[in-house]
Design an enzyme around this catalytic site. Structure first.
Site, short mmCIF file in Angstrom:
data_model
loop_
_atom_site.label_atom_id
_atom_site.label_comp_id
_atom_site.label_asym_id
_atom_site.label_seq_id
_atom_site.Cartn_x
_atom_site.Cartn_y
_atom_site.Cartn_z
N GLU A 78 -11.36 -9.16 3.08
CA GLU A 78 -10.07 -8.83 3.70
C GLU A 78 -10.33 -8.70 5.19
O GLU A 78 -11.10 -7.84 5.63
CB GLU A 78 -9.50 -7.53 3.12
CG GLU A 78 -8.17 -7.19 3.79
CD GLU A 78 -7.29 -6.26 2.97
OE1 GLU A 78 -7.40 -6.26 1.72
OE2 GLU A 78 -6.50 -5.53 3.59
N ARG A 93 -9.41 8.14 -0.75
CA ARG A 93 -10.36 8.54 0.30
C ARG A 93 -11.23 9.67 -0.21
O ARG A 93 -10.83 10.44 -1.09
CB ARG A 93 -9.61 8.99 1.55
CG ARG A 93 -8.81 7.88 2.19
CD ARG A 93 -8.20 8.34 3.49
NE ARG A 93 -9.19 8.41 4.53
CZ ARG A 93 -9.32 7.53 5.51
NH1 ARG A 93 -8.50 6.51 5.61
NH2 ARG A 93 -10.27 7.67 6.41
N ASN A 140 0.85 -1.19 0.00
CA ASN A 140 0.00 0.00 0.00
C ASN A 140 0.90 1.25 0.00
O ASN A 140 1.72 1.42 0.91
CB ASN A 140 -0.89 -0.06 1.25
CG ASN A 140 -1.83 1.12 1.34
OD1 ASN A 140 -1.44 2.24 1.07
ND2 ASN A 140 -3.06 0.87 1.74
N ASP A 180 -0.13 4.46 0.01
CA ASP A 180 -0.83 5.68 0.46
C ASP A 180 0.07 6.64 1.22
O ASP A 180 -0.06 7.86 1.09
CB ASP A 180 -1.97 5.31 1.43
CG ASP A 180 -3.16 4.69 0.72
OD1 ASP A 180 -3.31 4.90 -0.49
OD2 ASP A 180 -3.93 3.99 1.40
N HIS A 181 0.96 6.08 2.03
CA HIS A 181 1.70 6.98 2.93
C HIS A 181 2.88 7.66 2.25
O HIS A 181 3.47 8.58 2.82
CB HIS A 181 2.04 6.27 4.23
CG HIS A 181 0.76 5.98 4.98
ND1 HIS A 181 -0.03 6.99 5.47
CD2 HIS A 181 0.10 4.82 5.21
CE1 HIS A 181 -1.12 6.46 6.01
NE2 HIS A 181 -1.06 5.15 5.85
N HIS A 184 -3.86 -4.56 7.77
CA HIS A 184 -3.97 -3.39 8.63
C HIS A 184 -3.06 -3.52 9.84
O HIS A 184 -3.22 -4.40 10.66
CB HIS A 184 -5.39 -3.11 9.11
CG HIS A 184 -5.52 -1.68 9.56
ND1 HIS A 184 -5.85 -0.66 8.69
CD2 HIS A 184 -5.29 -1.10 10.75
CE1 HIS A 184 -5.85 0.48 9.35
NE2 HIS A 184 -5.50 0.24 10.60
N HIS A 187 -5.61 3.78 -1.53
CA HIS A 187 -6.93 4.13 -1.01
C HIS A 187 -7.28 5.55 -1.46
O HIS A 187 -6.65 6.51 -1.02
CB HIS A 187 -6.87 4.05 0.53
CG HIS A 187 -8.18 4.27 1.21
ND1 HIS A 187 -8.34 4.12 2.57
CD2 HIS A 187 -9.41 4.61 0.75
CE1 HIS A 187 -9.59 4.37 2.92
NE2 HIS A 187 -10.26 4.68 1.82
N GLU A 237 -8.68 0.74 -2.91
CA GLU A 237 -9.55 0.78 -1.72
C GLU A 237 -10.41 2.02 -1.81
O GLU A 237 -9.92 3.11 -2.15
CB GLU A 237 -8.70 0.88 -0.45
CG GLU A 237 -7.93 -0.36 -0.12
CD GLU A 237 -7.11 -0.18 1.15
OE1 GLU A 237 -7.20 0.88 1.80
OE2 GLU A 237 -6.35 -1.09 1.46
N HIS A 265 1.62 1.15 5.95
CA HIS A 265 2.22 2.15 6.83
C HIS A 265 3.58 1.72 7.36
O HIS A 265 4.55 2.48 7.30
CB HIS A 265 1.24 2.45 7.98
CG HIS A 265 1.69 3.54 8.88
ND1 HIS A 265 2.22 3.30 10.12
CD2 HIS A 265 1.70 4.88 8.71
CE1 HIS A 265 2.54 4.45 10.69
NE2 HIS A 265 2.23 5.42 9.85
#
Ligand code: PXP
Length: 261
Positions: A159, A53, A15, A17-18, A202, A51, A78, A225
């Protein structure tokens, strides 16, 4: 814990995203999550997760278009189950779509979707996405009612939310952590028995990933993350390599599950 019987390969979705969070903190064009995604693919990620958002605090719309154009492997998008997001998903048709709950004030995705309370709406929401060729996944807790509702709603994948397990692991609450892990195991078995593919994610770290990777029904882990944070110290490829090594070791029954009853 007993070693899993002949588990299949376990995919690692990274992922990114960060990377976007860091970029967005300054309003710059760097660091670029697409560049990170390409590095992750080169380092052996089986897929990329991002993701979109509703508040666009991570990935933005243009990132999705650029990821779709640049990636050679699958993109797992996501998103919340809203009509705005469904239109975007239908425009891009990523390999997979993971529906997640979203409350704007939360720091991250704090709980699973309430599928049991929303089956009819989710069934209508999922159908056109599946018809467009996307594999739809629902991000849920391990409660049997949620798993059964996910199957009823027509999802291909669930998931399982590992956040509570990871928190208990980090707090050193061994008994509660093991109970949570047992519930995740039971949930994975229930989902697989219903014909659902099982993913998990997660909050996973080098230290917590093993027992989850050792759940035989789990086919994919999505991790962000921790990997992006660890990349500061050892580079993204180094972080992915080490995560992969821990996953594979646990999968082979060599290490990850041993310290848990
Ligand atoms: N899976 C889902 C459905 C998520 O929402 C997230 C967080 O965006 C993750 C996995 C990855 O979690 P983390 O960034 O804590 O590894």
């Amino acid at each position: 814990m007993t070693a899993p019987s002949m588990p299949g390969a376990l995919r690692l979705g990274v992922n990114v995203d960060h990377v976007a969070t860091l970029r967005n903190a300054r309003g710059t064009s760097y660091p670029d999550p697409v560049r990170a995604a390409l590095m992750a693919e080169a380092a052996g990620a089986d897929g990329i997760t991002a993701h979109l958002r509703e508040d666009r605090r991570h990935i933005v719309d243009d990132d999705i278009a650029r990821l779709m154009a640049a990636l050679s492997g699958p993109l797992n998008l996501e998103m919340a189950a809203t009509s705005e997001m469904r239109d975007i998903a239908l425009q891009h048709r990523p390999h997979a779509i993971c529906l997640v709950p979203e409350r704007r004030a939360e720091r991250t995705t704090e709980g699973g979707l309430d599928v049991a309370g929303d089956v009819a709406r989710l069934r209508d929401f999922i159908a056109p996405l599946t018809a467009a060729g996307c594999r739809v996944s629902l991000f849920i807790g391990h409660e049997p009612a949620q798993i059964e509702a996910a199957a009823e709603a027509g999802a291909a994948v669930v998931e399982l939310h590992t956040g509570a397990y990871c928190d208990l692991h980090a707090e050193g609450r061994a008994q509660a952590r093991d109970a949570e892990l047992a519930a995740l195991r039971a949930g994975a078995a229930r989902a697989a028995a219903l014909g659902l593919e099982v993913h998990a994610g997660h909050g996973l770290t080098f230290d917590s990933v093993g027992p989850v990777a050792a759940i035989p029904e789990v086919a994919e882990l999505n991790i962000g993350h921790f990997l992006i944070g660890e990349a500061v110290f050892r580079g993204l490829a180094g972080a992915i390599d080490e995560m992969r090594a821990r996953i594979e070791s646990a999968r082979a029954g060599l290490a990850g599950g041993r310290s848990y009853a």
